[in-house]
Design an enzyme around this catalytic site. Structure first.
Site, short mmCIF file in Angstrom:
data_model
loop_
_atom_site.label_atom_id
_atom_site.label_comp_id
_atom_site.label_asym_id
_atom_site.label_seq_id
_atom_site.Cartn_x
_atom_site.Cartn_y
_atom_site.Cartn_z
N GLU A 1 0.86 -1.19 0.00
CA GLU A 1 0.00 0.00 0.00
C GLU A 1 0.89 1.23 0.00
OE1 GLU A 1 -2.95 0.21 3.10
OE2 GLU A 1 -2.89 2.40 3.14
N GLU B 1 -2.19 12.08 2.43
CA GLU B 1 -3.01 11.67 3.58
C GLU B 1 -2.83 12.66 4.72
OE1 GLU B 1 -4.21 7.47 5.68
OE2 GLU B 1 -2.12 7.79 5.14
#
EC number: 3.2.1.6
Length: 667
Positions: free
Chosen positions: A144, A149
């Site tokens: 991932e 973010e």
């Protein structure tokens, strides 16, 4: 070649060998655009996720139809893609979460260069957790990559990698961000390896600068991520030819002891905004956000998100584009151009005039495929369209090939080719004249004996014949002494007539002599032949074999059409006077067919209907003798050529007439 030219050539080769690897290895110009997601086509590459939030957030993910109708997504006037959240509805903390959107790419992608141009990202709002990230199909084994973010009042982007097992990164790599965690593997928990960017790279400060660009270069050795403010975007990116060697120092340079080629497999890209959840809710009290329950930061986050809808007006993404670049490929993704080839076959049956073939009617059969039959006869052929619903075929397991015509037989005149209209129905009508005669003595024919069939009709039982009667309830058909060819314009034992364009003024040439070859035909189910017996009185078989009117319908409006004439000659001299002919008026049968005609050497037709008309003006006359010694008959006004008509005047008929004259002279 001069020595100087040779030196220049060698020097050029050596120089290119030094420069080419450098360009191939280090120049970003090796990246070429493969896909661009933007504007009206942006959602063509995504699907909507509407399940429960995997991070346990206070959110309700909308499907596409609801997102469009409620204004959560739209394409702006400038062509950018807007994706926001519900900022109007006050919710219950105990009810469903706030409406938002999560989209996932339809495809998985491999190593390459990925660039996202953002005009706006979700602002620095308490309770929010926006992210632009990628993940493999099997987490965490396929890896991932969290490209963008942040949570709550975030103002600095955080880049995170997740892998399986243990994967330690080096903090010595050149990058502008700060590595706060170097272990990417799940063995150390779910934190992952983290690089925190500088302030202003996320949230409200990012938006105040009119956004910017994030670029990720993913290879089997490393992952590099750059951030460029709007005013600092490299020219190679704006020109569509990104050169990563000129991008400068990345925000994150992630490389370490583990093999990235093994830890990061094909990835799909995800863009979403959730609320609270494991991370944002867990650190809600540490972000300067209002805490309603100090003992429970997650519940404090939920309470705030549910009761303050207007705070989330700025929690939206506005995307100018996402572009995908890969090495060694062109602007468009590779595709295989398939060329469909079609072949059109025009089916038709070709039938040649074969004088020595007898056709037998078959009541109902099917044909597997059209066929072309050609015999060595000097006659022209005419094309007949394939029937739309074939109902004819050669019966039996075997078909006897048509023999070559005998030397004494001359070919019928050439029939003009039909106008093949590719599927047009062929309509053919034939007029058949029936003449009844009576003899006063029985006589044996050369190849058979006349016998009583019943109803005043007779039949010739051939002494040797290869034709077997079809086991059908149709009226008995007398066997011709001389087989007759199936020509265009003929009907075979009441079958569908073959169309013809031959005018009545052009009769067929006479057939001189008999063929010694046996008469081949389609094999039929065997039926016992009546025993051959001699009779003293009887009637000559009708001139034409036609279908029984009681068994077949009679079409109305039928009219005769032009056809060729059939005349059979005999080696016997014609009498000077004919026996009495008991025929007050010839019977005219008009056979009409509107179905397509299928023909072959062994002709078999579907059932056709006949219409009977009576004409008192057309009378049959006795045959007269010609100079050649052969007898001929006077043509009717509308001559026809049918298999039945070919049997009207034969050796058996002439023999009966001669016997009648002889007995009259003796009396």
């Amino acid at each position: 070649m001069s020595s100087s030219s040779f030196v220049w050539t060698v020097g050029s080769i050596a120089l290119s060998s030094l420069i080419t690897p450098t360009i191939a290895d280090g120049s970003g110009s090796r990246y070429q655009l493969t896909e661009a997601w933007q504007g009206e086509k942006f959602l063509d590459h995504f699907k909507f996720f509407s399940g429960s939030d995997p991070t346990n957030g206070f959110v309700t993910y909308a499907n596409q139809s609801y997102a469009e109708s409620s204004g959560l997504i739209e394409v702006t006037e400038s062509g950018s893609f807007y994706m926001g959240v519900d900022y109007k509805t006050k919710l219950s903390p105990n009810g469903p979460g706030r409406d938002s959107v999560r989209i996932e790419s339809k495809e998985y992608y491999d190593e390459g260069l990925y660039i996202i141009d953002l005009q706006h990202m979700p602002g620095s709002v308490c309770g929010t957790w926006p992210a632009f990230w990628s993940v493999g199909p099997n987490w965490p084994y396929d890896g991932e990559i969290d490209i963008i973010e942040g949570v709550n009042k975030h103002e600095a982007n955080e880049i995170v990698l997740h892998t399986s097992g243990s994967c330690s990164l080096s903090s010595e790599n050149d990058m502008s961000g700060t590595m706060t965690s170097s272990e990417c593997g799940e063995s150390s928990g779910t934190i992952g390896c983290v690089v925190k960017g500088q302030d202003g790279t996320s949230g409200a400060p990012f938006n105040e600068k009119n956004g910017g660009v994030y670029a990720m270069e993913w290879t089997s050795s490393f992952v590099k991520i750059w951030y460029f403010a709007r005013s600092e975007i490299p020219q190679s990116i704006t020109e569509g030819n990104p050169d990563t060697t000129a991008f400068g120092t990345p925000m994150a340079h992630l490389q370490g002891t583990c093999d990235f080629g093994e830890r990061f497999k094909s990835q799909k890209f995800i863009l979403d905004t959730t609320f609270c959840g494991d991370w944002a809710g867990g650190v809600f009290g540490d972000s300067g956000c209002p805490v309603s329950d100090p003992s429970n930061p997650i519940q404090s986050c939920v309470n705030y998100v549910a009761e303050n809808p207007a705070a989330f007006k700025e929690a939206y993404w506005e995307i100018n584009y996402i572009k995908l670049f890969q090495t060694g490929t062109g602007h468009s993704t590779a595709s295989v151009a398939s060329q469909a080839e079609t072949a059109t076959a025009v089916a038709s049956n070709t039938v040649d005039s074969i004088p020595s073939v007898t056709s037998t009617a078959i009541p109902e059969t099917t044909a597997p495929a059209p066929e072309t039959v050609s015999a060595e006869a000097p006659a022209t052929s005419s094309a007949v369209p394939e029937p739309a619903n074939p109902q004819t075929s050669v019966a039996g397991a075997e078909t006897t090939a048509a023999p070559a015509p005998s030397p004494e037989t001359t070919a019928a005149p050439a029939s003009p080719s039909l106008d093949d209209s590719d599927g047009a129905d062929a309509v053919s009508e034939t007029t058949i004249y029936v003449t009844e005669t009576t003899t006063i003595c029985g006589a044996s024919t050369q190849k058979g004996t006349i016998q009583t069939i019943g109803g005043g009709e007779t039949e010739v039982s051939p002494a040797s014949s290869t034709v077997e009667s079809a086991a059908t309830p149709a009226a008995p058909t007398p066997t011709s002494q001389k087989p007759v060819a199936s020509l265009p314009g003929t009907t075979v034992n009441g079958g569908t007539p073959v169309p013809t364009d031959v005018s009545p003024e052009t009769p067929a040439e006479e057939t001189a002599g008999e063929s010694g070859a046996p008469t081949p035909s389609a094999e039929q189910p065997e039926q016992p032949q009546p025993a051959a017996t001699s009779i003293e009185t009887g009637t000559v078989p009708p001139a034409v074999s036609n279908p029984a009117p009681t068994e077949q319908g009679t079409p109305e409006g039928a009219s005769p059409v032009d056809a060729t004439e059939s005349r059979h000659d005999s080696d016997e001299p014609a009498p000077t006077s004919a026996a009495p002919i008991r025929s007050p008026s010839p019977s005219s049968w008009t056979i009409s067919s509107s179905s397509r005609v299928a023909s072959s050497s062994s002709f078999a037709s579907t059932t056709s209907s006949a219409s009977r008309t009576t004409s008192a003006t057309k009378e049959a006359t006795a045959p007269t003798e010609t100079d050649s010694g052969a007898s001929t008959g006077t043509n009717p006004e509308s001559p026809v050529f049918t298999a039945g008509a070919s049997k009207s005047v034969g050796i058996s008929g002439l023999t009966g007439i001669v016997c009648g004259i002889a007995m009259a002279m003796l009396a």
